[in-house]
Design a protein around this motif. Structure first.
Motif, mmCIF file in Angstrom:
data_model
loop_
_atom_site.group_PDB
_atom_site.id
_atom_site.type_symbol
_atom_site.label_atom_id
_atom_site.label_comp_id
_atom_site.label_asym_id
_atom_site.label_seq_id
_atom_site.Cartn_x
_atom_site.Cartn_y
_atom_site.Cartn_z
ATOM 1 N N GLN A 242 0.853 -1.283 -0.067
ATOM 2 C CA GLN A 242 0.058 0.187 -0.034
ATOM 3 C C GLN A 242 0.716 1.422 0.362
ATOM 4 O O GLN A 242 0.105 2.055 -0.782
ATOM 5 C CB GLN A 242 -0.851 0.082 1.608
ATOM 6 C CG GLN A 242 -2.341 -1.119 1.294
ATOM 7 C CD GLN A 242 -2.830 -0.754 -0.021
ATOM 8 O OE1 GLN A 242 -3.237 0.657 -0.215
ATOM 9 N NE2 GLN A 242 -3.898 -1.627 -0.756
ATOM 10 N N LYS A 243 2.048 1.162 0.405
ATOM 11 C CA LYS A 243 2.490 2.322 0.359
ATOM 12 C C LYS A 243 3.620 2.646 -0.217
ATOM 13 O O LYS A 243 4.223 3.137 -0.566
ATOM 14 C CB LYS A 243 4.146 2.243 2.010
ATOM 15 C CG LYS A 243 3.162 2.120 3.053
ATOM 16 C CD LYS A 243 4.300 1.752 4.541
ATOM 17 C CE LYS A 243 4.184 2.860 5.294
ATOM 18 N NZ LYS A 243 5.210 2.404 6.559
ATOM 19 N N GLY B 56 1.844 4.159 -3.877
ATOM 20 C CA GLY B 56 1.935 5.683 -4.090
ATOM 21 C C GLY B 56 3.722 6.161 -5.082
ATOM 22 O O GLY B 56 3.252 7.177 -5.369
#
Length: 194
Positions: free
Chosen positions: A31-32, A35
């Protein structure tokens, strides 16, 4: 009648537990990391279970995905817009990644904006197979940005081969705050930890 090959139970159980093991940590890391993916860019996704979690959540956008993981390529292929380049070479059955001369030759001719590489950490960033070292070092040379994806279970875990030091990477993406020593080393080398 007929015959059917049955895999040894311990191998099947090990593969299943590896897929489930640390899934929540790998999800956080993925999830990080997502980006960092920008439309129109060229990215490299290393083989492995953490990269698989990232591959699953990559947005359906126009980008070039290069990978040495056949399972990663298949996950990306479920989307319509990304172009996929799969490295040729010798398949390592343990981690479902392709390595060897053919993979190196191919990667030497491709431009990479962001390389996502998985690792363990102790005495630098380490990996379990000798053939991974050459491929990862080549990626570090070629990529504009090198991002190590490492869940917290890999902190302090030393595998046989060191492929990079902190000064070789730009970002370290993990699910927990690393040790003070690692934070200081990252700061000293201008590496951002997320």
């Amino acid at each position: 009648g007929g015959a059917k090959y049955l895999e040894p139970m311990d191998r099947v159980q090990n593969e299943e537990s590896a897929d489930v093991c640390n899934k929540s940590q790998k999800d956080i890391v993925a999830q990080k990391a997502v980006g960092f993916i920008r439309e129109g860019s060229s990215i490299f996704l290393d083989g492995g279970t953490t990269m698989m979690e990232l591959a699953k959540i990559i947005p359906d956008m126009y980008l070039n995905v290069v990978t040495n993981g056949p399972d990663i390529a298949l996950a990306i292929a479920e989307k319509m817009r990304p172009a996929i380049t799969l490295c040729g070479g010798v398949l390592n059955r343990k981690n479902l990644a392709v390595f060897g001369y053919s993979a190196l030759e191919m990667l030497s001719k491709i431009n990479i904006d962001v390389a996502f590489i998985s690792a363990s950490e102790e005495c630098g960033f380490t990996c379990g197979f000798e053939e991974q070292v050459k491929l990862r070092r080549l990626l570090i040379e070629k990529a504009r940005s090198v991002i190590i994806l490492m869940d917290s279970t890999k902190f302090g875990r030393m595998l046989p081969y060191t492929f990079a030091k902190m000064e070789d990477v730009n970002f370290l993406v993990t699910d927990q705050t690393p040790s003070q020593e690692m934070l200081e080393l990252a700061q000293k080398n201008n590496v951002t930890i997320l």
